[in-house]
Design an enzyme around this catalytic site. Structure first.
Site, short mmCIF file in Angstrom:
data_model
loop_
_atom_site.label_atom_id
_atom_site.label_comp_id
_atom_site.label_asym_id
_atom_site.label_seq_id
_atom_site.Cartn_x
_atom_site.Cartn_y
_atom_site.Cartn_z
N GLU A 1 1.45 -3.45 11.26
CA GLU A 1 1.00 -2.07 11.08
C GLU A 1 1.86 -1.20 12.00
O GLU A 1 1.74 -1.27 13.21
CB GLU A 1 -0.48 -1.91 11.46
N GLU B 1 1.69 4.12 2.63
CA GLU B 1 2.24 3.76 3.93
C GLU B 1 3.77 3.86 3.88
O GLU B 1 4.50 2.87 3.97
CB GLU B 1 1.71 2.35 4.29
N HIS C 1 0.87 -1.18 0.00
CA HIS C 1 0.00 0.00 0.00
C HIS C 1 0.91 1.23 0.00
O HIS C 1 1.55 1.53 1.00
CB HIS C 1 -0.89 0.01 1.25
N HIS D 1 3.13 -2.49 6.92
CA HIS D 1 2.09 -1.52 6.61
C HIS D 1 2.13 -0.41 7.66
O HIS D 1 2.83 -0.50 8.65
CB HIS D 1 0.70 -2.17 6.68
N ARG E 1 -3.73 4.11 -2.49
CA ARG E 1 -3.57 2.81 -1.80
C ARG E 1 -3.32 1.65 -2.77
O ARG E 1 -2.70 0.65 -2.41
CB ARG E 1 -4.87 2.54 -1.02
#
Ligand code: ZN
Length: 362
Positions: A319, A121, A118, A244, A173
């Site tokens: 994340e 990020e 993505h 991410h 994204r």
């Protein structure tokens, strides 16, 4: 869901939401201020950016050419440890470059790390390149759990999308393949395991959606390139890490169903080892759990595929920071984020080696 609107339209959008009784909150009042902060004060005018010849560091975010040059330079400096390989071309024809770090021992197991599936990020790229750089430069001081691995590192899995976040839309994204009037597939919904499950909750069949899963699994050159490396390199991958942002969570399969995966407890323990090491480094608390436990249904993700099809036992999606600035993490937080994450990854490798030791000779 995060939505960004132009300043003058903010009031209009707010009243539309109120009319329809959709709960909302303004997360960031003025995104331009954050974007300036993200790149540090020396980047506040476009003029400065154009005039400076950039080389790799972790003080700021870099364009694709700088990241690729960094990989090539590492190979030149450490030719016995590093190889840079193009594993395929993106939808718009950019190389997808992989950095392999290995001491050449045929008994090594494999570790996969990718960033920017993505593209908005950004810090995922910084973290992955930071870890690569540190491992190579301190290889002889690293423990066996690091040196007995073949590292397969793709800092920018989605190069088209990444360049697009610099040139046109910071919040992009998807990748940049064309589907009729629409552009882009959410690459983290394009893998085959559980692809299309749970309907619109798990992904979308609408090419206009930011969660568009593509017309079929592995329809995209970027996901296909990853698949080929994992399945055809002949390495026994034990660890698959996809980076991410944001949220500070460590998540593992499944995403396409709320059922626990067969190794739920092992994965929870490995994730906890990572979270503990992160906490010890920085005091940041990363939560650990399955995709659906901590977030939402996500069908067709890379980690469901790596775990379910490629049999990589320790598959995680991490994340990274940060909660307050969301995707626009200020540049001064790059190094602390990279340090805590590297601590987490090394701790996971210790855990994995202690678990796999019994089966290593097979
Ligand atoms: Zn993501």
């Amino acid at each position: 869901m995060d939505v960004m609107v132009e300043g003058p339209r903010a009031a209009q959008v707010a009243s539309m939401m109120q009319e329809r009784e959709i709960p909302f909150a303004v997360a960031v009042g003025d995104v331009a201020v954050l974007i300036d902060k993200e790149q540090g004060s020396s980047f506040s005018t476009k003029k400065t950016t154009a005039m400076v010849r950039m080389t790799m560091d972790w003080e700021r975010y870099h364009r694709l050419d700088v990241i690729y040059e960094f990989m090539e330079n590492l190979q030149k400096e450490f030719p016995f440890l590093c190889a840079v390989i193009s594993i395929g071309q993106s939808a718009e024809g950019r190389d997808i470059k992989l950095l392999k770090i290995s001491n050449g021992n045929p008994n090594n197991t494999g570790v996969w790390m990718d960033g920017a599936i993505h593209p908005r990020e950004w810090v995922s790229i910084s973290v992955v390149t930071f870890i690569a750089d540190r491992i190579v430069r301190t290889f002889n001081d690293q423990p066996a759990s690091v040196t007995n691995k073949d590292w397969y590192i793709v800092p920018v899995l989605n190069p088209d999308g990444y360049e697009y976040t610099h040139t046109t839309d910071r919040m992009w994204r998807k990748n940049r393949s064309r589907y009729g009037e629409c552009v882009g597939v959410d690459l983290n919904r394009n893998f085959s395991y559980g692809w299309g499950e749970k309907g619109e909750e798990g992904s979308s069949d609408d090419p206009g959606s930011i969660f568009f899963r593509g017309p079929k699994a592995f329809s995209e050159p970027e996901t296909l390139a990853l698949k080929k490396v994992i399945l055809k390199s002949g390495v026994d991958f034990k660890v698959f890490l996809s980076f991410h942002s944001y949220g500070e969570v460590i998540i593992f399969p499944w995403g396409y169903t709320s059922d626990a995966c067969p190794d739920y407890v092992e994965l929870l323990e490995g994730g906890t080892a990572m979270a503990k090491a992160i906490f010890q480094e920085s005091g940041h608390t990363y939560k650990v759990g399955s995709t659906k436990d901590l977030m939402y249904y996500a069908a067709g993700t890379s980690i469901d595929w790596s775990y379910g099809v490629a049999n990589v036992p320790f598959s995680y999606m991490i994340e990274l920071r940060g909660k307050k600035h969301r995707f626009l993490l200020p540049s001064e937080e790059i190094v602390p984020t990279a340090r805590e994450t590297m601590n987490g990854v090394l701790s996971l490798l210790d855990f994995v080696d202690s678990r796999c030791r019994g089966t290593q000779s097979k």
